[in-house]
Design an enzyme around this catalytic site. Structure first.
Site, PDB file in Angstrom:
ATOM      1  N   ASP A  51      32.164 -29.684   2.924  1.00  0.00           N
ATOM      2  CA  ASP A  51      32.736 -28.957   4.057  1.00  0.00           C
ATOM      3  C   ASP A  51      33.810 -28.011   3.523  1.00  0.00           C
ATOM      4  OD1 ASP A  51      33.407 -30.070   7.413  1.00  0.00           O
ATOM      5  OD2 ASP A  51      33.928 -28.162   6.494  1.00  0.00           O
ATOM      6  N   ASP A  92      29.559 -23.528   7.243  1.00  0.00           N
ATOM      7  CA  ASP A  92      30.534 -24.033   6.277  1.00  0.00           C
ATOM      8  C   ASP A  92      30.321 -25.487   5.906  1.00  0.00           C
ATOM      9  OD1 ASP A  92      31.227 -25.098   8.687  1.00  0.00           O
ATOM     10  OD2 ASP A  92      33.376 -24.835   8.418  1.00  0.00           O
ATOM     11  N   GLU A  93      29.122 -26.021   6.119  1.00  0.00           N
ATOM     12  CA  GLU A  93      28.928 -27.398   5.688  1.00  0.00           C
ATOM     13  C   GLU A  93      27.472 -27.697   5.394  1.00  0.00           C
ATOM     14  OE1 GLU A  93      29.254 -30.563   8.655  1.00  0.00           O
ATOM     15  OE2 GLU A  93      29.939 -29.042  10.047  1.00  0.00           O
TER      16      GLU A  93
END
Length: 354
Positions: free
Chosen positions: A8, A106-107
DNA sequence: TCTGGGGTCCTAGGACCC
DNA sequence: TCTGGGGTCCTAGGACCC
């Protein structure tokens, strides 16, 4: 041994903005809407410096600006984040033996066989940093759920391991809302059943949960309390089920003709998005928020063979159901798409990837 | 405080069919 | 008029996530 890593990025959107504006480093930075705190918009991401003022994601921009008057407020620049995201994901895929399942900008989950997951995670962080100058946190788990939840304990820039061995000790006394997939509503319904903590959920009788939430969700919530069971990271490419466009108007729309025009404009964009995927439309949805906050949805099936003119005709039938005498604050149009042949067996990753 | 935009999945209830 | 049981499809709404 097989491990699930959850990667993350730290304050991703704000970090990307700071990279291209180095003079903002160390300052409170807020990204949201068009960057104008006078408009109806919310915070997408706040830098850690801005969070110190009590600013957080989802907060109305106007309020955020009041809490952090010194903050630099920037407009959302989706293409820039998409580009940074692609670099990060490419680096994850370049890690030895990595199976990568992207969860969002974003992960991602990374499945890997290794004897020292912490060392692997640290190398991965270094590689991402070297390639993109972005920092990330990594959760290590023996299931997807545990890896995902572990990341929160590693932030920022850290690594945390959560497995069957320490699940009870770490999560047992946490409120159920801290679980991934349990929100405020379900949390409240669980409380009504006398279930407040993760440990209580894990030990709850199955019949009480299925009676309240149905056979599928009831059992799923109990499993969630136990830390989940799936450890399969699935890198099958994601296939979108639909597209939607939604706009909150800066001033409420009152004129029915104007409302119709606005809805048809959204529909146009959505149909362009669908066409870009080369897919057909099998359903339409129209969302209306009457001022101030009452939301209604209308949906309609569409024959797979319908051409654009027919789709627009069906959409007009939905638009005609908007109350003519109420001010409209938000309109949203959604198109559900046909699935490509190779995705019709239901094997594509969805929420079911758990 | 006064609430964005883009997604996914689940459930309930009614219509309709055999 | 009263009426079972099972199935599918459609619509609306709810909930959650990033």
């Amino acid at each position: 041994m097989h491990w699930v890593l959850h990667v993350d990025l730290d304050q991703f959107i704000a970090a990307v903005e700071v990279l291209r504006r180095p003079e903002l480093a160390g300052l409170p930075v807020i990204v949201g809407g068009r960057g104008d705190p006078g408009e109806r918009a919310v915070v997408s991401t706040a830098s850690y410096e801005a969070r110190a003022f009590g600013v957080g994601s989802g907060m109305p921009l106007r309020i955020a600006a009041r809490k952090a008057p010194e903050a630099v407020i920037l407009p959302v620049d989706a293409p820039a984040y998409l580009e940074a995201s692609a670099e990060v994901m490419a680096e994850l895929r370049a890690q030895p033996g990595a199976v990568v399942q992207v969860l969002g900008w974003d992960e991602a989950f990374v499945g890997v066989d290794t004897d020292s997951p912490e060392a692997y995670a640290r190398r991965l962080q270094q590689a991402v940093l070297a390639r993109t100058r972005l920092h990330c946190s990594v959760g290590i788990g023996d299931t997807l759920v545990r890896a995902k939840i572990a990341t929160g304990f590693g932030k920022p820039r850290g690594v945390f391991r959560l497995t069957a061995a320490n699940w009870d000790a770490v999560m047992g006394e946490h409120a159920v809302v801290d679980l991934w997939g349990v929100g405020p509503k379900v949390s409240k319904r669980l409380l009504a059943l006398g279930i407040r903590t993760v440990a209580e959920l894990a030990a709850a009788p199955a019949d009480a949960l299925t009676a309240e939430f149905g056979p599928r969700m009831g059992l799923w919530y109990r499993e969630l309390g136990q830390g989940g069971s799936s450890a399969v990271v699935d890198d099958t490419p994601w296939v979108p089920r639909g597209h939607s466009r939604e706009t909150t108007y800066q001033t409420d729309l009152a004129d029915p003709a104007e409302i119709e025009r606005a809805a048809l404009a959204l529909l146009d964009q959505v149909l362009d998005d669908v066409a870009e995927d080369g897919r057909g439309v099998i359903g339409l949805g129209l969302k209306v928020r009457y001022a101030p906050f009452t939301t209604k949805t209308f949906t309609k099936r569409i024959p797979e063979t319908a051409d654009r003119a027919v789709i627009v005709e069906r959409a007009r039938e939905l638009i005609a159901r908007i109350a003519p005498d109420r001010a409209v604050r938000l309109l949203g149009v959604r198109a559900e798409m046909t699935l490509p042949e190779d995705a019709r067996d239901g094997r594509t990753p969805t929420r079911g990837a758990w």
